[in-house]
Design a protein around this motif. Structure first.
Motif, PDB file in Angstrom:
ATOM      1  N   UNK A  20      26.315 -29.273   3.549  1.00  0.00           N
ATOM      2  CA  UNK A  20      26.960 -30.524   3.942  1.00  0.00           C
ATOM      3  C   UNK A  20      25.878 -31.501   4.350  1.00  0.00           C
ATOM      4  N   UNK A  21      26.281 -32.574   4.970  1.00  0.00           N
ATOM      5  CA  UNK A  21      25.301 -33.611   5.295  1.00  0.00           C
ATOM      6  C   UNK A  21      24.290 -33.159   6.332  1.00  0.00           C
ATOM      7  N   UNK A  22      24.545 -32.065   7.038  1.00  0.00           N
ATOM      8  CA  UNK A  22      23.616 -31.597   8.051  1.00  0.00           C
ATOM      9  C   UNK A  22      22.697 -30.497   7.535  1.00  0.00           C
ATOM     10  N   UNK A  23      22.931 -29.975   6.361  1.00  0.00           N
ATOM     11  CA  UNK A  23      22.023 -28.978   5.816  1.00  0.00           C
ATOM     12  C   UNK A  23      22.743 -27.902   5.035  1.00  0.00           C
ATOM     13  N   UNK A  24      21.971 -26.844   4.758  1.00  0.00           N
ATOM     14  CA  UNK A  24      22.442 -25.756   3.896  1.00  0.00           C
ATOM     15  C   UNK A  24      22.971 -24.600   4.730  1.00  0.00           C
ATOM     16  N   UNK A  25      23.891 -23.848   4.161  1.00  0.00           N
ATOM     17  CA  UNK A  25      24.333 -22.581   4.728  1.00  0.00           C
ATOM     18  C   UNK A  25      23.230 -21.545   4.536  1.00  0.00           C
ATOM     19  N   UNK A  26      23.338 -20.367   5.177  1.00  0.00           N
ATOM     20  CA  UNK A  26      22.329 -19.322   4.955  1.00  0.00           C
ATOM     21  C   UNK A  26      22.196 -18.987   3.471  1.00  0.00           C
ATOM     22  N   UNK A  27      21.031 -18.422   3.117  1.00  0.00           N
ATOM     23  CA  UNK A  27      20.766 -18.071   1.719  1.00  0.00           C
ATOM     24  C   UNK A  27      21.849 -17.118   1.205  1.00  0.00           C
ATOM     25  N   UNK A  28      22.498 -17.461   0.108  1.00  0.00           N
ATOM     26  CA  UNK A  28      23.590 -16.598  -0.375  1.00  0.00           C
ATOM     27  C   UNK A  28      23.065 -15.374  -1.094  1.00  0.00           C
ATOM     28  N   UNK A  29      23.916 -14.378  -1.168  1.00  0.00           N
ATOM     29  CA  UNK A  29      23.578 -13.189  -1.939  1.00  0.00           C
ATOM     30  C   UNK A  29      23.790 -13.470  -3.427  1.00  0.00           C
ATOM     31  N   UNK A  30      23.080 -12.713  -4.242  1.00  0.00           N
ATOM     32  CA  UNK A  30      23.164 -12.896  -5.684  1.00  0.00           C
ATOM     33  C   UNK A  30      24.193 -11.939  -6.268  1.00  0.00           C
ATOM     34  N   UNK A  31      24.873 -12.385  -7.298  1.00  0.00           N
ATOM     35  CA  UNK A  31      25.783 -11.532  -8.060  1.00  0.00           C
ATOM     36  C   UNK A  31      25.335 -11.546  -9.513  1.00  0.00           C
TER      37      UNK A  31
END
Length: 1025
Positions: free
Chosen positions: A710-721
């Motif tokens: 969002x405008x404040x930044x990124x969520x934690x690094x997502x896992x890969x599928x």
């Protein structure tokens, strides 16, 4: 090379040798801005050499000793797959005692007598060339010695006490220990000074092989295998060192600069040993490339200062060590472009009052334009806390009011120019339920009505839906839905439940619920137990960013103690009018600390619960708007599944507004092809739930991840599928189709599996199409009805049941994936042998007489071969005829005559015995030769030489036997030929009748007390006497 493409096609199907194209290839793409180069591509032809001839001596081994059968397959490219089979092409069984090593040899920890055989055969399968090479059979003979000596473990492989192994980061580590001993040793693995990694450690080959996937530098160390039985143990230590080919820490990224700007290209990689970094410009080492005064190389970084348009180029970073290399292209594009606005002009945005409004202004330019927003054509520039300005040009109004409506102007400017665009914002009144349905208690068979009166913006068209227990209303004419109410006629117990009124518009949705309780009329006045009254005086205290304390005053419990308080919340920012469950506390508690999420406009209400039911909700608390933050979570259920052979559809479940934690929710979608050292490709998309990647290879594995921001930044690094691009129909048909006919109705079909690369999808199995061409007995064709058998998985054989005997069939085999079927193999013809024919189509009796009849029958419906003969079987069933004969006058007279003759004979014998003389009965019998007056045997009462001890066949009326024991046809009333299959009847030497039943001598069992044969006069006389 393909037209309009950089793809180089090497086709040797029409001639040429693969060896002629062996080498290292590299692709260069060039235009006026620079040149990009590809990684080196190595082409080597596959090889499947033959086994070298060798003389194999038979192995004679003592029972209990160890044995190693060496395979030593030919060196191929790629290496072959090794397996052991017998002459019948059956895999040899393996166990803790007998197993195949990683080198293909067959190890026996101890041999047993059942290991004796002459067909231990090692096979090498070269998948790329689709060939299988066979080693000469190896003979093993086990001789026994008593007693068998038990032995403590000794390692067969690896030898010695220690060894070393080097493995590359990210690959699979395979360690092997195989031991000899009696009893068979068990293998155990440990890592000295550490633990085996969880979730990446597997044991194979009866724990003789330790497998660790995706190894890293942390997996280096000493691994010990221990072989143990009841007599002792042996061990071996393998020292593992994990090296690493180069891998990216920071790959260079493309730069778009305007003249006079500064920038940097950074290329950082790691590996073991540490890789060397070298730079190229347009495919030429930077040391000999044309000089650029704005460029300075500092190790892994290129610094650009005051660039000009001539500084545009494509730079390559090469990171290499002894185990591999990385190559990345990054362009530096020096552009001078005036601003452009990509958002359509006069775009209309509609929002509900008190909710956020997002007005887009997508732009492009070099240098990067500055964005300003104005309200109205001549309004002042927008500033202040009531607005949020996003980097992508979007203007956010967190809480839009009615006066926020109007025309907004976006202005983009840089030193090369200015451009503006107008968008329209309309703010609608929220939809509200001003008269909500209320809690009702109704007696059985009564009538009840719920009201739902709404207020809404006149420019929106609302729809009203009623639900019962969150499901559709029953299909019952007793439920009447009016404009603003719901009426239920003739209420029954099953109508008890929660009724919800939902009002939807194109912009918002609100709902309200009420509970209906159906009761029976109380027989006598009693204490009234009812649901509790709702709590009141809700208060919020101790407001923090992620928590708040809520307190309340309980309502009247109505003679049933309150057991629980349920707290619900409303998000006025994202879902106004929708209440969600927050938590619940015991009925003795009137305060609770609530956990909160960012960027939510909270209101709370409390519901009291007792044994009777739930109270009406309390009045909502005051609102509390929490601050924005980065997303705490990423989308769930991320999948990558292609819908077409050349695309990859990435889908996910979007975050709710509640989960967004802030304005400007978007998603960063990233993908890269698996196992090809490709770098991630990323794109940021709006708040959607699908993105389609085009131009992918068919059915290629991809690593996919989706990250929220969002405008404040990124969520934690997502896992890969792991996903796959789209499937396509299989390319080739199964080969080497063979049919083995088992019997006249069953056949077994074999085929070679197709290479997995040609399946181009998930292998689902194989389909066998087979059909009858013609019957070999009738030589007539009929409508071809194809039958299909599906064999799931990677099977290479199948059984075809239900075939018709003595017929010609055709079949073909096709491979099946998720897209469909591949091409059919060439039709294979096979024939079934003859089978047992079906019974004749009919059997009937014609022209029956007293002593003869005619049989007629039809050909069998299914001859199942060439008919050679018919077998006629019959047996007499004479019970009814016996009764008829017994009533005949001639039969009664005959019996009387026989009885009289016997009486006279007895009198004569008695007189002779009294006189002491001898009566030559035998001579008299020979002289007269009358079968109807023969003497009885003294031991069993039967008549002498003319009765058959095995089968008492009746003699025909009026038959006579002359002394030469021949039968004259005119002396008999019955034809002897009628009793056989066209063979003249005869008498044996003892006078008994033969040939009556086609040589059949076995006597049919009698039913009850009746004989299965017609009684002869002799038998009747025996009974009479």
């Amino acid at each position: 090379m393909k037209p309009n493409s950089g793809t180089l096609v090497i086709n040797i199907m029409n001639g040429g040798k693969a060896e002629a194209y062996e080498g290292v290839y590299q692709c260069t793409a060039r235009n006026e801005r620079g040149a990009a180069i590809s990684n080196n591509i190595v082409i080597r032809p596959s090889r499947s050499p033959l086994w070298t001839k060798e003389r194999l001596e038979p192995n004679q081994v003592r029972e209990g000793d160890s044995l190693v059968l060496h395979c030593r397959p030919p060196v191929g490219l790629p290496p072959p797959i090794i397996f052991w089979m017998d002459n019948a092409f059956q895999r040899l069984p393996q166990s803790e005692r007998v197993s195949q090593g990683l080198n293909g040899d067959l190890y026996f920890s101890n041999v047993q007598p059942e290991d004796t055989r002459e067909d231990y055969i090692c096979y090498a399968r070269f998948n790329h060339t689709q060939t299988i090479q066979q080693k000469q059979p190896i003979s093993v003979k086990v001789f026994s010695t008593k007693p068998v000596t038990e032995r403590q473990p000794v390692l067969l492989t690896p030898t010695g006490s220690t060894s070393t192994k080097v493995e590359l980061r990210g690959s699979v580590l395979l360690l092997e220990c195989i031991a000899a001993g009696l009893p068979t040793p068990a293998i155990h693995w440990i890592k000295e000074g550490g633990e085996l990694p969880d979730n990446r450690t597997f044991f194979e080959n009866f724990k003789k092989t330790l497998k660790i996937i995706d190894v890293s530098e942390a997996d280096s160390g000493n691994y010990k295998c221990i072989a143990r039985n009841i007599l002792g143990s042996a061990h071996h230590v393998i020292s593992v060192t994990v090296k690493a080919a180069p891998y990216w820490i920071t790959a260079p990224r493309n730069l778009v600069l305007s003249p006079g700007e500064d920038g940097t290209l950074i290329c950082r990689a790691n590996g073991n040993p540490k890789p060397n970094i070298s730079w190229l410009a347009n495919g030429v080492p930077i040391a000999i490339a044309p000089e650029d005064p704005s460029r300075k190389v500092d190790g892994d970084t290129i610094i650009f200062s005051h660039v000009q348009e001539r500084s545009s180029a494509v730079y390559q970073c090469n990171a290499s060590n002894e185990y591999g290399y990385l190559l990345a292209n990054a362009f530096v594009n020096v552009l001078a472009e005036p601003p452009r606005i990509l958002t359509p002009a006069n775009k209309l945005y509609q929002v509900i009052a008190d909710s956020p409004a997002l007005l887009d202004c997508a732009y492009f330019g070099s240098p990067k334009p500055e964005i300003e927003w104005f309200k109205g054509v001549k309004g002042s520039i927008l500033r202040g806390n009531e607005y949020i300005f996003h980097d992508n040009g979007t203007l956010e109004i967190p809480v839009a009011q009615k006066d926020s409506a109007g025309t907004y102007t976006c202005v983009a400017r840089n030193e090369l120019g200015k451009i503006q665009n107008e968008v329209q914002l309309e703010v609608k009144d929220p939809t509200m339920i001003i008269k909500q349905p209320e809690y009702k208690v109704i007696q059985r068979y009564g009538q009840v009505s719920f009201e739902c009166i709404i207020k809404y913006d006149s420019t929106l068209l609302p729809t009203v839906i009623w639900l019962k227990d969150n499901d559709e209303l029953p299909d019952d004419e007793r439920f009447l839905v009016g404009k603003d109410n719901l009426t239920i006629m003739n209420v029954t117990d099953k109508d008890d439940g929660t009724y919800t009124c939902i009002v939807n518009t194109t912009l918002d949705s609100v709902s309200a619920s009420a509970v209906l309780t159906v009761v029976a009329a109380p027989p006598t006045p009693a204490i009234i137990y009812a649901r509790p009254n709702p709590p009141f005086d809700l208060e919020l205290t101790g407001q923090l960013e992620r928590s708040v304390e809520l307190s309340w005053v309980p309502g009247d419990d109505n003679n049933s103690p309150i057991t629980t308080f349920v707290i619900e919340y409303e998000d006025g920012l994202h879902e106004p009018g929708v209440w969600h469950y927050q938590t619940e506390v015991p009925g003795t508690q009137t305060t609770v600390q609530l956990k909160l999420s960012p960027y939510v406009n909270y209101s709370f209400r409390v519901i009291a619960v007792n044994e009777i039911g739930r109270s009406q909700p309390s009045e909502p608390s005051e609102q509390y708007l929490t601050k924005s933050a980065k997303p705490d979570e990423n989308p769930s259920n991320v999948q990558g599944i292609g819908s077409e052979p050349d695309n990859l559809v990435i889908t996910w479940e979007s975050l709710t507004g509640f989960q967004s934690n802030g304005p400007g929710l978007q998603y960063k979608v990233s993908w890269r092809q698996k196992d090809v050292d490709d770098e991630w490709t990323s794109v940021i998309v709006a708040n959607v739930s699908k993105y389609i990647v085009s131009g992918t290879p068919t059915f290629a594995p991809y690593e996919v991840k989706v990250q929220a921001l969002n405008d404040l930044g990124y969520a934690p690094e997502p896992s890969e599928v792991i996903g796959h691009s789209g499937e396509d129909l299989p390319m080739v048909a199964p080969g080497n189709v063979q049919v083995h006919v088992v019997n006249s109705t069953l056949a077994k079909v074999h085929w070679d599996p197709v290479p997995l690369k040609t399946v181009r999808g998930h292998l689902q199995g194989y389909k066998v199409y087979y059909w009858k061409v013609q019957s070999l007995s009738r030589r007539s064709r009929r409508h071809v009805e194809k039958k299909i058998l599906t064999f799931r998985g990677n099977k290479t054989f199948g059984m075809l049941p239900g075939l018709e005997p003595y017929s010609s069939y055709k079949l073909n085999v096709r491979v099946v994936n998720g897209k469909g079927e591949g091409p059919a193999s060439p039709d294979k013809v096979f024939k079934t042998p003859e089978g047992v024919p079906s019974s004749p189509s009919f059997l009937k009796i014609t022209n029956p007489t007293l002593d003869s009849l005619t049989l007629e029958w039809g050909s069998p419906t299914h001859p199942n071969g060439v008919l050679t003969s018919y077998i006629l079987k019959f047996q007499p069933t004479m019970a009814s005829r016996q009764v008829d004969i017994a009533t005949q006058g001639w039969f009664i007279g005959l019996m009387c005559a026989v009885a009289l003759l016997i009486l006279i004979l007895l009198i004569v014998c008695f007189i002779r015995r009294n006189k002491g003389g001898k009566y030559p009965v035998k001579e008299k019998e020979d002289a007269h030769a009358d079968p109807e007056i023969q003497p009885m045997k003294e031991d069993d009462g039967t008549f002498g030489e003319y009765s058959d001890a095995e089968d008492h066949k009746p003699l025909k009326k009026g038959s006579r036997t002359p002394s030469d024991r021949t039968v004259k046809k005119e002396d008999s009333d019955d034809s002897l030929v009628d009793y056989g299959e066209g063979v003249n009847g005869q008498f044996n030497e003892d006078g008994s009748f033969i040939g009556q039943y086609s040589g059949k001598k076995e006597k049919e069992p009698a039913e009850g007390n009746e004989s299965s044969e017609a009684p002869s006069p002799v038998n009747a006389m025996n009974s009479f006497v």
